[in-house]
Design a protein around this motif. Sequence first.
Motif, PDB file in Angstrom:
ATOM      1  N   ASP A  48       0.859  -1.184   0.000  1.00 26.74           N
ATOM      2  CA  ASP A  48       0.000   0.000   0.000  1.00 26.74           C
ATOM      3  C   ASP A  48       0.899   1.240   0.000  1.00 26.74           C
ATOM      4  OD1 ASP A  48       0.950   0.234   2.622  1.00 26.74           O
ATOM      5  OD2 ASP A  48      -0.944  -0.385   3.536  1.00 26.74           O
ATOM      6  N   ALA A  49       0.294   2.416   0.016  1.00 26.45           N
ATOM      7  CA  ALA A  49       1.068   3.667  -0.048  1.00 26.45           C
ATOM      8  C   ALA A  49       2.029   3.807   1.129  1.00 26.45           C
ATOM      9  CB  ALA A  49       0.122   4.865  -0.107  1.00 26.45           C
ATOM     10  N   ASN A  50       1.588   3.430   2.323  1.00 26.34           N
ATOM     11  CA  ASN A  50       2.431   3.535   3.508  1.00 26.34           C
ATOM     12  C   ASN A  50       3.649   2.611   3.412  1.00 26.34           C
ATOM     13  OD1 ASN A  50       3.199   4.240   6.224  1.00 26.34           O
ATOM     14  ND2 ASN A  50       2.271   2.322   6.889  1.00 26.34           N
ATOM     15  N   LEU A  51       3.426   1.380   2.998  1.00 26.17           N
ATOM     16  CA  LEU A  51       4.527   0.426   2.875  1.00 26.17           C
ATOM     17  C   LEU A  51       5.480   0.841   1.760  1.00 26.17           C
ATOM     18  CD1 LEU A  51       5.672  -2.125   4.126  1.00 26.17           C
ATOM     19  CD2 LEU A  51       4.192  -3.467   2.599  1.00 26.17           C
ATOM     20  N   ALA A  52       4.950   1.380   0.673  1.00 23.84           N
ATOM     21  CA  ALA A  52       5.801   1.864  -0.423  1.00 23.84           C
ATOM     22  C   ALA A  52       6.702   2.999   0.061  1.00 23.84           C
ATOM     23  CB  ALA A  52       4.937   2.324  -1.600  1.00 23.84           C
ATOM     24  N   GLN A  53       6.168   3.884   0.881  1.00 19.90           N
ATOM     25  CA  GLN A  53       6.973   4.979   1.429  1.00 19.90           C
ATOM     26  C   GLN A  53       8.075   4.437   2.355  1.00 19.90           C
ATOM     27  OE1 GLN A  53       4.768   8.021   3.462  1.00 19.90           O
ATOM     28  NE2 GLN A  53       6.591   9.223   3.901  1.00 19.90           N
ATOM     29  N   GLN A  54       7.749   3.430   3.137  1.00 17.98           N
ATOM     30  CA  GLN A  54       8.762   2.807   4.002  1.00 17.98           C
ATOM     31  C   GLN A  54       9.891   2.204   3.166  1.00 17.98           C
ATOM     32  OE1 GLN A  54       7.291   0.153   7.137  1.00 17.98           O
ATOM     33  NE2 GLN A  54       5.279   1.130   6.899  1.00 17.98           N
ATOM     34  N   VAL A  55       9.545   1.572   2.042  1.00 20.20           N
ATOM     35  CA  VAL A  55      10.548   0.989   1.153  1.00 20.20           C
ATOM     36  C   VAL A  55      11.444   2.089   0.580  1.00 20.20           C
ATOM     37  CG1 VAL A  55      10.918  -0.215  -1.048  1.00 20.20           C
ATOM     38  CG2 VAL A  55       9.210  -1.074   0.579  1.00 20.20           C
ATOM     39  N   GLU A  56      10.841   3.195   0.131  1.00 18.28           N
ATOM     40  CA  GLU A  56      11.629   4.303  -0.420  1.00 18.28           C
ATOM     41  C   GLU A  56      12.620   4.842   0.611  1.00 18.28           C
ATOM     42  OE1 GLU A  56       8.731   7.126  -1.816  1.00 18.28           O
ATOM     43  OE2 GLU A  56       8.084   5.809  -3.436  1.00 18.28           O
ATOM     44  N   GLU A  57      12.167   5.031   1.838  1.00 18.38           N
ATOM     45  CA  GLU A  57      13.043   5.532   2.901  1.00 18.38           C
ATOM     46  C   GLU A  57      14.144   4.536   3.232  1.00 18.38           C
ATOM     47  OE1 GLU A  57      10.340   6.519   6.075  1.00 18.38           O
ATOM     48  OE2 GLU A  57       9.407   8.112   4.887  1.00 18.38           O
ATOM     49  N   LEU A  58      13.804   3.268   3.258  1.00 22.94           N
ATOM     50  CA  LEU A  58      14.790   2.236   3.550  1.00 22.94           C
ATOM     51  C   LEU A  58      15.851   2.169   2.457  1.00 22.94           C
ATOM     52  CD1 LEU A  58      15.597   0.011   5.529  1.00 22.94           C
ATOM     53  CD2 LEU A  58      14.060  -1.540   4.308  1.00 22.94           C
ATOM     54  N   LYS A  59      15.456   2.303   1.202  1.00 21.15           N
ATOM     55  CA  LYS A  59      16.413   2.308   0.100  1.00 21.15           C
ATOM     56  C   LYS A  59      17.413   3.457   0.255  1.00 21.15           C
ATOM     57  CE  LYS A  59      15.069   1.628  -4.151  1.00 21.15           C
ATOM     58  NZ  LYS A  59      14.318   1.654  -5.414  1.00 21.15           N
ATOM     59  N   LYS A  60      16.939   4.621   0.669  1.00 20.52           N
ATOM     60  CA  LYS A  60      17.838   5.764   0.887  1.00 20.52           C
ATOM     61  C   LYS A  60      18.831   5.482   2.012  1.00 20.52           C
ATOM     62  CE  LYS A  60      14.467   9.144  -0.690  1.00 20.52           C
ATOM     63  NZ  LYS A  60      13.460  10.119  -0.265  1.00 20.52           N
ATOM     64  N   ARG A  61      18.346   4.880   3.093  1.00 19.71           N
ATOM     65  CA  ARG A  61      19.224   4.547   4.216  1.00 19.71           C
ATOM     66  C   ARG A  61      20.272   3.504   3.815  1.00 19.71           C
ATOM     67  NH1 ARG A  61      15.048   2.655   7.995  1.00 19.71           N
ATOM     68  NH2 ARG A  61      16.748   1.499   8.949  1.00 19.71           N
ATOM     69  N   ILE A  62      19.868   2.550   3.006  1.00 22.48           N
ATOM     70  CA  ILE A  62      20.795   1.518   2.531  1.00 22.48           C
ATOM     71  C   ILE A  62      21.900   2.152   1.694  1.00 22.48           C
ATOM     72  CG2 ILE A  62      21.017  -0.449   0.945  1.00 22.48           C
ATOM     73  CD1 ILE A  62      18.177  -1.299   1.989  1.00 22.48           C
ATOM     74  N   LEU A  63      21.523   3.016   0.764  1.00 21.41           N
ATOM     75  CA  LEU A  63      22.526   3.671  -0.085  1.00 21.41           C
ATOM     76  C   LEU A  63      23.472   4.524   0.748  1.00 21.41           C
ATOM     77  CD1 LEU A  63      20.363   4.542  -3.203  1.00 21.41           C
ATOM     78  CD2 LEU A  63      22.203   2.842  -3.057  1.00 21.41           C
ATOM     79  N   ALA A  64      22.965   5.176   1.783  1.00 20.87           N
ATOM     80  CA  ALA A  64      23.826   5.976   2.659  1.00 20.87           C
ATOM     81  C   ALA A  64      24.869   5.092   3.342  1.00 20.87           C
ATOM     82  CB  ALA A  64      22.984   6.721   3.696  1.00 20.87           C
ATOM     83  N   VAL A  65      24.487   3.892   3.752  1.00 20.32           N
ATOM     84  CA  VAL A  65      25.438   2.963   4.379  1.00 20.32           C
ATOM     85  C   VAL A  65      26.454   2.485   3.349  1.00 20.32           C
ATOM     86  CG1 VAL A  65      25.670   0.648   5.383  1.00 20.32           C
ATOM     87  CG2 VAL A  65      23.942   2.207   6.256  1.00 20.32           C
ATOM     88  N   ILE A  66      25.987   2.115   2.175  1.00 20.00           N
ATOM     89  CA  ILE A  66      26.875   1.590   1.140  1.00 20.00           C
ATOM     90  C   ILE A  66      27.944   2.618   0.744  1.00 20.00           C
ATOM     91  CG2 ILE A  66      26.963   0.891  -1.296  1.00 20.00           C
ATOM     92  CD1 ILE A  66      24.271  -0.556  -0.799  1.00 20.00           C
ATOM     93  N   TYR A  67      27.557   3.887   0.684  1.00 17.37           N
ATOM     94  CA  TYR A  67      28.497   4.926   0.248  1.00 17.37           C
ATOM     95  C   TYR A  67      29.475   5.362   1.334  1.00 17.37           C
ATOM     96  CZ  TYR A  67      26.383   5.419  -4.331  1.00 17.37           C
ATOM     97  OH  TYR A  67      25.959   5.180  -5.614  1.00 17.37           O
TER      98      TYR A  67
END
Length: 167
Positions: A124-143
Amino acid sequence: MAADIRVIGSYVQAMMICPRQVWLMSRQICPDEDNVYLELGRLIGSQAYGRERKEIHLGHLCLDLVRRGGREFVVGEVKKSSRAREAARMQLAFYLYELREMGVEAEGELLFPEERRRERVVLDANLAQQVEELKKRILAVIYRDKPPPPQKIPFCSKCAYAELCWA
């Protein structure tokens, strides 16, 4: 690191448990391949749900199993136990999100064969937003230039990367 890094499902699950693991994985630092829990997970994944179509690779996605559920396209994520249920749920939500970005609508199902449990996951929209935020956090760790410092958590005792944190 290259600018075209893609978040993958295993990063999502790892991030929910241990950001350090994401950094190590992103550097192709291999876990202990003889770890009994890795072997057990592979065995369960290969033997459970024999009639379902298993391990489908679609671009950067590696889906445990897929099937038609009536008119629905269902993606299944098989896990040894529900101990890391929220991490598994977010990994499956990530797959559903990425499929939606590719123009494929699907529902998800978490599968815990040892517990004989199934859990439906709908993006749903809420879960999709959580995924988007998590992807940003993952990229921050990777970099990051260095991995996040190790933190002792209950999952450490079974982690295939433990010797890289606590040796």
